[in-house]
Design an enzyme around this catalytic site. Sequence first.
Site, PDB file in Angstrom:
ATOM      1  N   GLY A 166      -1.700 -49.151  11.284  1.00  0.00           N
ATOM      2  CA  GLY A 166      -0.976 -48.384  12.292  1.00  0.00           C
ATOM      3  C   GLY A 166       0.428 -48.084  11.803  1.00  0.00           C
TER       4      GLY A 166
ATOM      5  N   ASP B 271      -5.116  -2.530 -12.118  1.00  0.00           N
ATOM      6  CA  ASP B 271      -4.569  -1.919 -10.906  1.00  0.00           C
ATOM      7  C   ASP B 271      -5.116  -2.704  -9.721  1.00  0.00           C
ATOM      8  OD1 ASP B 271      -3.234  -0.090  -9.302  1.00  0.00           O
ATOM      9  OD2 ASP B 271      -4.947   1.277  -9.210  1.00  0.00           O
TER      10      ASP B 271
ATOM     11  N   HIS C  11      -3.370  -2.511   0.038  1.00  0.00           N
ATOM     12  CA  HIS C  11      -3.669  -2.602   1.458  1.00  0.00           C
ATOM     13  C   HIS C  11      -4.057  -4.026   1.818  1.00  0.00           C
ATOM     14  CE1 HIS C  11      -5.394  -1.825   5.364  1.00  0.00           C
ATOM     15  NE2 HIS C  11      -4.905  -0.593   5.318  1.00  0.00           N
TER      16      HIS C  11
ATOM     17  N   SER D 286      -0.858 -49.401   5.812  1.00  0.00           N
ATOM     18  CA  SER D 286      -2.034 -48.876   5.082  1.00  0.00           C
ATOM     19  C   SER D 286      -2.436 -47.492   5.602  1.00  0.00           C
ATOM     20  CB  SER D 286      -3.208 -49.857   5.140  1.00  0.00           C
ATOM     21  OG  SER D 286      -3.443 -50.352   6.445  1.00  0.00           O
TER      22      SER D 286
ATOM     23  N   LYS E  78       1.998 -54.139  14.729  1.00  0.00           N
ATOM     24  CA  LYS E  78       1.024 -54.854  13.900  1.00  0.00           C
ATOM     25  C   LYS E  78       1.429 -56.305  13.652  1.00  0.00           C
ATOM     26  CE  LYS E  78       1.455 -52.004  10.515  1.00  0.00           C
ATOM     27  NZ  LYS E  78       2.450 -51.167  11.216  1.00  0.00           N
ATOM     28  N   SER E  79       2.659 -56.497  13.150  1.00  0.00           N
ATOM     29  CA  SER E  79       3.103 -57.851  12.783  1.00  0.00           C
ATOM     30  C   SER E  79       3.196 -58.739  14.015  1.00  0.00           C
ATOM     31  CB  SER E  79       4.451 -57.802  12.079  1.00  0.00           C
ATOM     32  OG  SER E  79       4.299 -57.158  10.841  1.00  0.00           O
TER      33      SER E  79
ATOM     34  N   VAL F  73       0.829  -1.198   0.000  1.00  0.00           N
ATOM     35  CA  VAL F  73       0.000   0.000   0.000  1.00  0.00           C
ATOM     36  C   VAL F  73       0.874   1.263   0.000  1.00  0.00           C
ATOM     37  CG1 VAL F  73      -0.211   0.060   2.545  1.00  0.00           C
ATOM     38  CG2 VAL F  73      -1.978   1.132   1.134  1.00  0.00           C
TER      39      VAL F  73
ATOM     40  N   GLY G  55       2.739   3.495  -4.632  1.00  0.00           N
ATOM     41  CA  GLY G  55       2.582   4.303  -5.844  1.00  0.00           C
ATOM     42  C   GLY G  55       2.157   3.560  -7.092  1.00  0.00           C
TER      43      GLY G  55
END
Lengths: 264, 620
Positions: free
Chosen positions: B455, B90, B94, B529, B461-462, B16, B19
Amino acid sequence: MDHLDRLESQSVYIFREAFNRLGRVGMLWSLGKDSNVMIWLARKAFLGHVPFPVMHVDTEKKFPEMYEFRDRYIKEWNLNFLSGKCPPIEEMDPSLPPAARSAARKTEGLKNFLAANPFDGIFAGIRRDEQATRAKERVFSPRGATGAWNFRDQPPEFWDQFNTDFPPGTHVRIHPLLHWTEMDIWLYTKREKIPVIDLYFAKNGKRYRSLGDKDITNPVDSNAETLDEIIEELRTTRVSERSGRAMDHEAEDAFERLRADGYM
Amino acid sequence: MSNHRESLKTVFVGHVDHGKSTLVGRLFHDTDSLPDGRVEEIRKMCERRGMPFEYAFLMDALQAERDQGITIDTSQIWFKTAKRDYVIIDAPGHKEFLKNMITGAAAADAAILVIDANEGVQEQSRRHGYLLHLMGIGQVTVCVNKMDLVDYSQSRFEAIEQEFRAYLTSIGVAPNHVIPVSGREGDLITGPSKRMPWYLGPSLTEALDGFRVPLPATDQPLRFPVQDVYKFDERRIIAGRIESGTIRVGDTLLFSPINKTAKVRTIEAWNVDQLPMKASAGQSVGITLDEQLFIERGHIASHENQPPVETDVFRAHVFWLGDDALVTGKTYKMKLANAEARVTVQSIDRVIDTGDLSHVQSDRVERNAVAEVTIRSRQMLALDEFRNNQKTGRFVLVDGFDIAGGGIISMEGYADQRSLITVRATNVTKVEAAIGPEERHKRNGHKGGVLWFTGLSGAGKSTIAVATERRLFDKGYQVFVLDGDNVRFGLNADLGFSPEDRAENIRRVGEVAALMAKAGFIVVTAFISPYRSDRDRARAAAGEDFHEIHIDADVATCESRDPKGLYKKARAGEIKDFTGISAPYEAPEAAELTVDTSDLSVEESVARVSAYVDRTFTQT
C-alpha cells in the site's frame, strides 16, 4: 555494406518474415529480369533453397525465348514449379482499352489459379520506380477474397513490422523488390551473374526493356548488347521503363484500374 | 559506379495543402529528373480537368488524388544530385491519412517539413514535427512554402520561422535550416532567389545535400533478434538481421529472455567462396551454434556483458492510428523486433496535445493522438530503451487484424528484472526435509505463511503490521514482522534506491519471508512494494503460503496523514520517484484481503487481519 548489400538484406528480411508469419506462400515468376532477381534473393534468404512453389500464370503469348528459359531454370534451380492458364480475351471487361483488356487476362488467370491453389501469401516482383501507382504499394499488401487492392485505404506499415494478421479468405501480396530500381536490378544481376533472357540485349538497334506478352510489348531503340552497356544506357536515358508497355499509355487510369482489380 | 554512391531517404511532411507534392514535383523539374514525356502527360491530365499545370500530379498517381487535389497515400520516387542518390517520400498532410504519413515518414533518414507562408503554422505542422521526433528522425529542415503568395515578405517568413523554431525547440528538435521557398514559382529550389535577396542560407537541394546518411550501428552493443530457425538440410540455422553491433565466429551469445548461452560455430551464406568470419549491423544472416539450445523466433541474442533489458512492464510514448481508441485494461498483440507478446495497457499516464503540448488524464487514446502509457506483458520480454537502441526499443500494437499504433520504450522508474529472475534449483540437489510442514503445523497449532502488506506510504502498513504481530502473538501464533527498518540495515545494507536496487530489496524480502514461512512462522511484511512484478515474484517464492493484503487508502488520505512528512517533500520535488506522487502504485488485481484504512481504525484493521489468519491458518 554497399548499396546493393543493403537492398539485398532488406529483401531477405522480407522473404523470411513472410515465410515465417504466413501459412502457405508461393512466388510469381514472370521470367523477366526482376523475378529472376527475386528467385535469387529467395535462395539467399533460405541459404540455397526455395522452400515454396514458383508459379507462372501463362498467357500462352510469351516469346519462345521465355519458355525455353523457364524450362531450363526450373531444372537448374531445382524449383517446385506450378503453372496456370489464362482465360481467352473474349471473357475480359470490354470497357477496358485493348491492351489493358489483354493484360487483364493475367489477372483473371491468377484469380482462377488461386481459386484452385489457395495461398496465404504470394510474392510478386513489382518495384516502386516502375509506375506511379506501384509507388504507393505496401511491402505486405492485403487483398480481399476477390484479389482486389483497396488502394484508398491501405493499412499502415512501418519499422519493418508488416501486416501479418488477416481475416480468413483473404491473402497478401508480398513485394520483396518494392524498394529496388531498374538500375539496381541490372547492377545486381551483373554482380551476382544471374542469367537473363537474351531479349533484353539489343539486336539491330532494338531491345526489350520490359517483357510482357508478344502482342502488347514493343522493343525500344537501343544499342546496349551487354550488361555493362545496359547499365550505361540507364544512366543517361530519359525514356521510362514501361514506355514499351502499350496498356500504360491507353488511358490515364488504365493501370490503376487493372491494379485495383488485382493486376500485379 | 552508382552502387557505390550513397543514398538518402527524405520524407516531405506538413499540413494538408501546404504544397508538399508541388514542391517535390518542382524539385524534380528543376533538377531535370523527369523522364521524357512526363511533363506532357501531366499537362494533358490538367487540361482534361480544366486546371493550370499541377506539379503535384507527378506523385499523386491515384485518380481520386488528382480529382480531389489531395495526397491520399504515401509515394516514393528517385532522383539524384551531383552529390548522391535520393529516395523522396511524399507523405499526405490530411489528418485523415495520418497512418499513411507515418508509413512514409518511418522509412526516412531525414525530413523536409513544409509550411504554407500564407496560412502559417497549422495543426498538422506541429503534429508532424512531433511525430518525426517520436520516430527518431533527428534531421529536419523546414521549408516555408508559397512565398509568392506573401510577396516574398521577409517579416512574414521570420514570424513563421520564430514561431515554429520555438515549437520544435520545446520538443527537443533543432531544425538544420529554415528556408523560404516557392514551389510554384521555383524560388530557392536549386539556388539563390532574386526575389529573396535577404535570405542567405542554403536552397532546398543544398539543404538536402547537407543531410547526413545514418551509419549502421556497428559499434553499438550486439542485438541479433531471431527471425526464424531453419532445418532445410543437416544445418540448424538461426536466421535474423543484426540490428546493431557485430557477430564473430567463436563469440559467446546470450539469448534473452531465456538466458541461455552458446558459441557461434559458423556464419552461413549461399553462393560465396568462403563463409564469412564476422557480420555486422544491417546484414541479414544465418548462424549455427555449438549447442542445440531451444531457440525461438523473438529471442534476442547479445554478448554477455551488454544484454538487453528483461522486464514484463515498461513505459511507452505511443501514437495511435486505430479506429477503436486505445483503452486501459485492454489486451493487444505487441510486435517488438521479431517477438510477439500479449500485452495489456496498465495505465494511460497522460494524453498529449501536440498543438500546445499540454496534457490531460484519460482512460482512452483516440485515433491520431499521442500519449504516455504503461504496458504490461504476461511473459518476460527482452527489449531496450529507445534512447539506447532504436531497433529494439520500439514496437507496434495490433488490435484485431490491424496494426493500430506504435510506440517507443522508456524504463523510467522501472527496474531491469534480468538479475532478479530466480533460477530455482537447477543443479542444486535438494536435501530431503526431515521434518515436514504437517509436523510443524501440528507443533505450532497453525500453518506458516506470508502476510504481504502492500500500500501507499501513510496507508498504515507498519502500524497495522506491528499491532497485528502483538495480537497474533498474544493469541499464541509464531509471528514476526519484516520491514524496512530490520532489513535495510543488515540483509540489504548494500542496496541503494535505484529501480534495480528497490526491486532487489523486495526480491530478498520475498525469499527470506518464504523461508521463514517454511520454518512455520507467520511473517508479516510491510513494504510499499508498488510494482506488481515484484509482488508476483514474492508470491512465486512462497507459493500457496503467500497472502497479499492490500492496506488500501487513497493518496489524498495518505497525504493528509503524512506521518514522516514525506509527501510534503515529494510535492516540493525534494524526493524523486515518490510512489503515488511522481511514481506509479500498481494496486493488486486480486489481493487475498483488502483492508480499507480510510474507513477503518487501526483497531478495526487489525481485527480484520486477525480474523483472516484465524480463518486461513488454523484449518487442518
